[in-house]
Design a protein around this motif. Sequence first.
Motif, mmCIF file in Angstrom:
data_model
loop_
_atom_site.group_PDB
_atom_site.id
_atom_site.type_symbol
_atom_site.label_atom_id
_atom_site.label_comp_id
_atom_site.label_asym_id
_atom_site.label_seq_id
_atom_site.Cartn_x
_atom_site.Cartn_y
_atom_site.Cartn_z
ATOM 1 N N UNK A 173 12.065 30.695 -35.674
ATOM 2 C CA UNK A 173 11.000 29.699 -35.725
ATOM 3 C C UNK A 173 10.552 29.183 -34.379
ATOM 4 N N UNK A 174 11.042 29.774 -33.290
ATOM 5 C CA UNK A 174 10.637 29.332 -31.956
ATOM 6 C C UNK A 174 9.179 29.696 -31.705
ATOM 7 N N UNK A 175 8.504 28.857 -30.931
ATOM 8 C CA UNK A 175 7.123 29.133 -30.545
ATOM 9 C C UNK A 175 7.080 30.483 -29.845
ATOM 10 N N UNK A 176 6.179 31.349 -30.316
ATOM 11 C CA UNK A 176 6.093 32.709 -29.808
ATOM 12 C C UNK A 176 4.821 32.948 -28.982
ATOM 13 N N UNK A 177 3.656 32.696 -29.563
ATOM 14 C CA UNK A 177 2.408 32.999 -28.863
ATOM 15 C C UNK A 177 1.273 32.138 -29.377
ATOM 16 N N UNK A 178 0.175 32.154 -28.625
ATOM 17 C CA UNK A 178 -1.060 31.481 -29.028
ATOM 18 C C UNK A 178 -2.196 32.103 -28.231
ATOM 19 N N UNK A 179 -3.415 31.753 -28.559
ATOM 20 C CA UNK A 179 -4.583 32.174 -27.799
ATOM 21 C C UNK A 179 -5.153 30.970 -27.071
ATOM 22 N N UNK A 180 -5.359 31.116 -25.773
ATOM 23 C CA UNK A 180 -5.954 30.055 -24.970
ATOM 24 C C UNK A 180 -7.382 30.444 -24.593
ATOM 25 N N UNK A 181 -8.293 29.477 -24.690
ATOM 26 C CA UNK A 181 -9.667 29.635 -24.240
ATOM 27 C C UNK A 181 -9.761 29.015 -22.844
ATOM 28 N N UNK A 182 -9.874 29.874 -21.843
ATOM 29 C CA UNK A 182 -10.036 29.417 -20.460
ATOM 30 C C UNK A 182 -11.523 29.383 -20.111
ATOM 31 N N UNK A 183 -11.947 28.273 -19.511
ATOM 32 C CA UNK A 183 -13.336 28.142 -19.074
ATOM 33 C C UNK A 183 -13.344 27.775 -17.585
ATOM 34 N N UNK A 184 -14.503 27.846 -16.974
ATOM 35 C CA UNK A 184 -14.609 27.524 -15.555
ATOM 36 C C UNK A 184 -14.253 26.056 -15.323
ATOM 37 N N UNK A 185 -13.534 25.790 -14.250
ATOM 38 C CA UNK A 185 -13.002 24.439 -14.063
ATOM 39 C C UNK A 185 -14.060 23.425 -13.638
ATOM 40 N N UNK A 186 -15.298 23.860 -13.421
ATOM 41 C CA UNK A 186 -16.369 22.909 -13.143
ATOM 42 C C UNK A 186 -17.142 22.522 -14.399
ATOM 43 N N UNK A 187 -16.622 22.920 -15.576
ATOM 44 C CA UNK A 187 -17.255 22.536 -16.839
ATOM 45 C C UNK A 187 -17.293 21.011 -16.968
ATOM 46 N N UNK A 188 -18.335 20.462 -17.635
ATOM 47 C CA UNK A 188 -18.442 19.001 -17.766
ATOM 48 C C UNK A 188 -17.296 18.371 -18.549
ATOM 49 N N UNK A 189 -16.651 19.134 -19.437
ATOM 50 C CA UNK A 189 -15.548 18.561 -20.212
ATOM 51 C C UNK A 189 -14.440 18.010 -19.314
ATOM 52 N N UNK A 190 -14.235 18.605 -18.146
ATOM 53 C CA UNK A 190 -13.151 18.188 -17.281
ATOM 54 C C UNK A 190 -13.503 16.979 -16.419
ATOM 55 N N UNK A 191 -14.754 16.564 -16.461
ATOM 56 C CA UNK A 191 -15.156 15.357 -15.722
ATOM 57 C C UNK A 191 -14.931 14.103 -16.563
ATOM 58 N N UNK A 192 -14.649 14.275 -17.844
ATOM 59 C CA UNK A 192 -14.369 13.134 -18.723
ATOM 60 C C UNK A 192 -12.867 13.064 -18.949
ATOM 61 N N UNK A 193 -12.252 11.953 -18.585
ATOM 62 C CA UNK A 193 -10.789 11.858 -18.554
ATOM 63 C C UNK A 193 -10.196 11.046 -19.690
#
Length: 214
Positions: free
Chosen positions: A191-211
Amino acid sequence: MFEGLKRSANRGIEIASVIDVGASDGRWSEICMVYYPEAKYLLIEAQQAHEEGLKVFKARYPKTVYVIAAAGNKQGEIYFDNSSLWGGVAMEEAAESANIIKVPVTTIDWEVSQQKLNPPYLIKLDTHGYEIPILEGAKETLKKTNLVVMEVYNFPIAKNSLRFWEMCSYMEKLGFLPLDIVDFMNRKKDGAFWQMDIFFVRKDRPEFRYQNYA
């Protein structure tokens, strides 16, 4: 995966071309087409056994092309463990296994150039621990990539493979940060965590300016 791609499309992440590495018979690309129907699709798959399925897929979706080869950081040949039709892995040196074969290897940069695919790109990797060489072979493509969808792992599943937090650090150096996670999986044994899919986006996306949270 449906929800992650839906959220990406709703965020206005623009995609003109999709590069699906570890494409099998095209089933992931078919999901992606729901949310990015106008994009062109390049499917890269190492296992010859999937070619019949890819031929059917291309006949159904004429805006797609496929290549029967592993993706890596060079062109030529590479070793490949094809013991599982749905879980093969490329490797630089042959392991001790009856299922190791040689297959053609290409790079994302070469195939994108050959197919004249327009940016911005989405790169999807389902490559079981061989991600770093593939990313090394996509240096030019990554400069114009808006989204990388990558299967990542909690264990070192192959030689020189990165665990998920190591991959996040590696991708940040390339200019990408994780914005979404889908398809969390626990392993059968304990039952240990095995895998997942990550969505990587450019780090200048507006989502990262909101904290904040709310």
